[in-house]
Design a protein around this motif. Structure first.
Motif, PDB file in Angstrom:
ATOM      1  N   ARG A  20       0.852  -1.182   0.000  1.00 28.07           N
ATOM      2  CA  ARG A  20       0.000   0.000   0.000  1.00 28.07           C
ATOM      3  C   ARG A  20       0.893   1.238   0.000  1.00 28.07           C
ATOM      4  N   ARG A  59       2.177   6.742   3.687  1.00 30.96           N
ATOM      5  CA  ARG A  59       1.368   7.893   4.058  1.00 30.96           C
ATOM      6  C   ARG A  59       2.008   8.637   5.230  1.00 30.96           C
ATOM      7  N   HIS A  70      -6.944  15.581  -0.756  1.00 32.11           N
ATOM      8  CA  HIS A  70      -6.847  14.166  -0.397  1.00 32.11           C
ATOM      9  C   HIS A  70      -7.161  13.271  -1.594  1.00 32.11           C
ATOM     10  N   ASN A  94      -4.389  10.711  -3.450  1.00 31.47           N
ATOM     11  CA  ASN A  94      -4.708   9.311  -3.717  1.00 31.47           C
ATOM     12  C   ASN A  94      -4.642   9.003  -5.206  1.00 31.47           C
ATOM     13  N   ASP A 104      -1.213   8.027  -6.403  1.00 33.42           N
ATOM     14  CA  ASP A 104      -0.880   6.642  -6.085  1.00 33.42           C
ATOM     15  C   ASP A 104      -1.671   5.650  -6.926  1.00 33.42           C
ATOM     16  N   ASN A 134     -10.053   6.371   3.671  1.00 30.54           N
ATOM     17  CA  ASN A 134      -9.179   5.576   2.804  1.00 30.54           C
ATOM     18  C   ASN A 134      -9.981   4.801   1.762  1.00 30.54           C
ATOM     19  N   TRP A 149      -8.321   4.152  -1.868  1.00 33.32           N
ATOM     20  CA  TRP A 149      -7.325   3.088  -1.986  1.00 33.32           C
ATOM     21  C   TRP A 149      -7.966   1.713  -1.866  1.00 33.32           C
ATOM     22  N   CYS A 179      -8.950   0.626  -5.140  1.00 33.42           N
ATOM     23  CA  CYS A 179      -7.771   0.210  -5.893  1.00 33.42           C
ATOM     24  C   CYS A 179      -7.387  -1.220  -5.517  1.00 33.42           C
TER      25      CYS A 179
END
Length: 417
Positions: A125, A128, A160, A164, A167, A223, A226, A229
């Motif tokens: 991951r 952060r 934010h 993200n 990434d 979160n 993610w 993802c």
């Protein structure tokens, strides 16, 4: 090459969801034309406008990475020799501003120095910083209880999302880098370009937060992005559906509303930043549409029904209201996401569907038998020609895409395919 590669890094039909073994071909109505600016976006020079000046974006008058940045990423960037290695480095960088700058450096060096795509494993991951604290969506304070004025609150949320997004794009590049031979350089070039755009967007948001007296990390965040993802980490088609076609498209819907809120608050400078970001997100959705249709064509599947099946399989939620004009501009067909726009699909040939299932069964058996001979992490399977041959033999439908296939067309698809 095995078309199964496009659906799972595990490269085996036996690992795919059962509905992919027996997918029945369905055809939705013709999609809108592809975004007219896609090729210009791809060919555009490096965008150095990473500072928001009095009249809009302008170049930043300092080096991409300075001595004030975290030393470890700075040192590691000098030894990175491929786009995938750079992407992994970005994902492993915790400082948000350094991540943003390193992302731009990675794309710049890849373009200017003709670095290879390479192969690399992504971290489990992204790294952060200690703040913002990541909490469940229910624990995110509302604007009145956040301690921030409305413009800072909304801008923090956008920052934010953009962090993200950096990434998410790099994870797509790195995670699927082993399948360069299947996807081609254009796939990785597009998503590295997306990552560069997102890093610039985060830089604008971070700058504006500082101008009004706040910083990224001043309030909790969630979160969820993610997690979406992670859901699609084993499936290229699902990744394209989850991120550009659902999450990024949702940004097209929210952009105009966010601009209006900033104007209503009296913060016209922030509203200009948000409007520019929303405008540039059209390219990212268009990229998702292009590559999703590419994958579907490789798999000989109808994009509309495949997208809907992926939504169910991966529990991807579509939320309105939809910004139809922006979605249309990006080339995203309405019937993919809006049930009220769904048009009746032509009846499929039951005999063809049954024969297609039998073909996939035979191929699954062949692949299973070859499993013991597979070489480590990057197997070389050459099943595409076999699958296309079987497809030609079993389809009797006189439909343009099959006629083109019978004619031996092998060109890369466009969003109008």
């Amino acid at each position: 090459m095995a078309m199964a590669m496009l659906l799972s890094p595990k490269l085996r039909f036996s690992y795919l969801p059962s509905h992919f073994h027996y997918t029945k071909l369905r055809f939705c109505s013709s999609p809108p034309p592809p975004w007219s600016g896609l090729q210009s976006w791809r060919e555009s020079p490096l965008n150095e406008d990473r500072f928001w000046g009095p009249n809009g974006p302008q170049p930043l008058l300092q080096s991409p990475l300075s001595s004030s940045d975290t030393p470890a990423p700075l040192e590691a960037s000098a030894s990175a020799s491929s786009l995938a290695e750079f992407g992994s480095l970005v994902l492993s960088t915790s400082c948000p501003l350094t991540k943003s700058k390193l992302s731009h450096l990675a794309f710049s060096r890849w373009r200017n120095e003709n670095l290879p795509i390479g192969r690399c494993h992504p971290p489990p991951r992204p790294a952060r910083p200690p703040n913002p604290q990541l909490v469940s969506p229910k624990e995110i304070p509302d604007p009145k209880n956040s301690g921030l004025p409305l413009n800072a609150y909304l801008l923090h949320n956008l920052a934010h999302v953009e962090l993200n997004a950096i990434d998410l794009a790099w994870d797509t590049v790195v995670r699927f880098s082993p399948f360069y031979d299947v996807l081609g350089e254009g796939f990785f070039a597009d998503f590295a370009h997306v990552a560069d755009d997102e890093s610039r967007h985060f830089a604008w948001c971070s700058q504006r937060l500082a101008e009004i007296g706040f910083n990224y990390g001043d309030m909790p965040a969630h979160n969820l992005l993610w997690r979406e993802c992670e859901k699609s980490s084993d499936n290229v088609a699902a990744r394209l559906a989850a991120i550009p076609l659902v999450q990024e498209a949702r940004g097209l819907d929210a952009g105009p509303r966010l601009v209006q809120k900033m104007v209503g608050f009296g913060d016209h400078r922030t509203s200009s930043i948000v409007a520019r970001i929303a405008e540039e997100e059209v390219a990212h959705v268009a990229v998702g549409v292009y590559w999703f249709m590419f994958v579907c064509q490789k798999m000989n599947r109808a994009p509309c029904s495949t997208f809907k099946e992926l939504l169910k399989e991966y529990n991807l939620e579509l939320k309105g209201p939809f910004n139809y004009s922006a979605r249309d501009e990006a080339g995203l067909p309405r019937e993919w996401y809006d049930s009220t726009s769904t048009k009746k699909e032509p009846e499929e040939n039951p005999k063809s569907g049954q024969q297609l299932s039998e073909v996939y069964d035979r191929l699954a058996c062949i692949i299973s038998m070859e499993k013991e001979d597979e070489e480590n992490f990057y197997p070389k399977l050459l099943l595409e020609d076999s699958m296309m041959l079987n497809a030609r033999l079993i389809f009797e439908v006189k439909e343009p895409r099959f006629e083109a296939m019978n004619a031996g067309e092998t060109t890369a698809p466009t969003a109008t395919a």
